[in-house]
Design an enzyme around this catalytic site. Structure first.
Site, PDB file in Angstrom:
ATOM      1  N   LYS A  53       7.732   1.042   1.099  1.00  0.00           N
ATOM      2  CA  LYS A  53       8.073   0.206  -0.026  1.00  0.00           C
ATOM      3  C   LYS A  53       9.516   1.799  -0.237  1.00  0.00           C
ATOM      4  O   LYS A  53      10.282   1.276  -0.453  1.00  0.00           O
ATOM      5  CB  LYS A  53       7.594   0.694  -1.556  1.00  0.00           C
ATOM      6  CG  LYS A  53       6.462  -1.110  -1.359  1.00  0.00           C
ATOM      7  CD  LYS A  53       5.371  -0.395  -2.650  1.00  0.00           C
ATOM      8  CE  LYS A  53       4.737  -2.071  -2.852  1.00  0.00           C
ATOM      9  NZ  LYS A  53       3.416  -1.509  -3.623  1.00  0.00           N
ATOM     10  N   GLN A  97       1.616   2.526  -7.605  1.00  0.00           N
ATOM     11  CA  GLN A  97       1.000   2.084  -7.018  1.00  0.00           C
ATOM     12  C   GLN A  97      -0.801   1.649  -7.684  1.00  0.00           C
ATOM     13  O   GLN A  97      -1.229   2.865  -7.675  1.00  0.00           O
ATOM     14  CB  GLN A  97       0.455   2.627  -5.354  1.00  0.00           C
ATOM     15  CG  GLN A  97      -0.407   1.556  -4.381  1.00  0.00           C
ATOM     16  CD  GLN A  97       0.148   0.369  -4.543  1.00  0.00           C
ATOM     17  OE1 GLN A  97       1.828   0.274  -3.958  1.00  0.00           O
ATOM     18  NE2 GLN A  97      -0.017  -0.130  -2.963  1.00  0.00           N
ATOM     19  N   ASP A 120       7.364  -4.288 -11.087  1.00  0.00           N
ATOM     20  CA  ASP A 120       5.675  -4.645 -10.751  1.00  0.00           C
ATOM     21  C   ASP A 120       5.410  -5.946 -12.080  1.00  0.00           C
ATOM     22  O   ASP A 120       4.760  -6.844 -11.564  1.00  0.00           O
ATOM     23  CB  ASP A 120       4.775  -3.806 -10.733  1.00  0.00           C
ATOM     24  CG  ASP A 120       4.193  -3.296  -9.689  1.00  0.00           C
ATOM     25  OD1 ASP A 120       4.227  -4.066  -8.925  1.00  0.00           O
ATOM     26  OD2 ASP A 120       3.726  -2.025  -9.606  1.00  0.00           O
TER      27      ASP A 120
END
Ligand code: GUN
Length: 299
Positions: A53, A97, A120
């Site tokens: 990422k 994460q 997200d």
């Protein structure tokens, strides 16, 4: 044999569009999109995801900030970092994460990310916008958004009259995927581990989306002839044929046998996976455009 949907190619075209739009935003306004990725602990698979990422963010011309925190990080320390990133005008997107180490509670952490920076799409504000049919003003969870682009490649934007079945009901994927399919006019069934006769439910699907984390669970006789199959599973299984102790990645769908019946199918790897990272970049770009007061580009 089904048409194999190339997620790498679709992701590459999103990345090209994002990179061009990022360059033009910076030229016009001086705003460089910034993505902060936070990882806690030493899980090697999570570190691999996070590194890719961060690398992709750099490739798109973003400011890429990675915070790698030790396993012993406390809830308060993690939430303090999120507050600092919320307040930092150079940061447009924040991703923590998951999963977090067991002693940490992810819900208040995700909840403390400012909705404008929640790339997200997990914050209740963004999840609520999606649930109420507002697809324009929030941020949509990356994997379902990417899976939807692949569905639209096969069926176009309007799924009227089509039956869609999503197996899996997580906040990260199953629920938002079901809502996206519903917003596109599909007739949606959300199936899960407590559903009765899953194969029969799946045989009704024109679009079958599997996200359960069970290697090869969906079999050929679960598939309606001509259906589109979107495989969201990423399972690491032993691959002795590659050598002793070697592994390979497989999806939740028994690919070879299902590809005989389906009309279109995503492979693993190379299907939905690359789209997730591409949509994370797209969300960061959208957040940066909003912060700079610019209209958001279309993907
Ligand atoms: N872990 C696995 N997939 C994801 C994701 O899309 N977002 C976050 N934050 N963690 C993940």
């Amino acid at each position: 044999m089904a048409f194999v949907i190339d997620g790498k190619e679709a992701a590459a075209s999103v990345i090209t569009a994002v990179s061009e739009a990022a360059a033009s935003l910076e030229n016009l306004t001086g705003t460089k999109p910034g993505l902060a990725v936070v990882i806690v602990g030493d899980d090697p698979a999570s570190h691999a995801y996070v590194n890719s990422k961060s690398r992709m963010a750099k490739q798109c011309g973003f400011n890429s900030i990675q915070h790698s925190l030790p396993e012993e990080t406390t809830q308060e320390e993690l939430e303090k970092l999120v507050r600092e990133l919320n307040a930092d005008p150079a940061v447009h997107g924040i991703l923590v994460q998951l999963p977090l180490p067991k002693h940490l509670n992810s819900e208040p952490v995700i909840g403390s990310i400012s909705p404008e920076k929640d790339v997200d799409g997990l914050n209740v504000v963004n999840a609520g916008k999606l649930a109420t049919g507002d697809l324009a003003s929030g941020l949509i969870s990356c994997t379902p958004a990417g899976a939807m682009i692949l569905v639209n490649k096969i069926h176009g934007p309007d799924l009227s009259g089509l039956n869609a079945v999503v197996i899996g009901r997580s906040n990260l994927f199953g629920k938002p995927m079901g809502l996206l399919l519903l917003s596109a006019n599909a007739t949606v069934t959300m199936a899960h581990s407590k559903s009765r006769d899953l194969p029969a439910i799946c045989r009704n699907a024109d679009i079958l989306v599997a996200a359960v984390g069970r290697p090869g669970m969906v079999k050929a006789d679960w598939v309606k002839p001509g259906a589109t199959i979107i495989d969201v599973g990423i399972n690491r299984v032993p691959a002795p044929e590659k050598g002793e102790g070697k592994n390979k990645l497989v999806g939740d769908v028994a690919f070879a046998e299902c590809a005989e019946i389906a009309g279109a199918i995503t492979p693993v790897p190379g299907g939905v996976g690359p789209m997730t990272i591409a949509m994370l970049m797209a969300n960061t770009l959208i957040a940066a455009h909003r912060a700079a007061g610019r209209p958001i580009p279309k993907f």
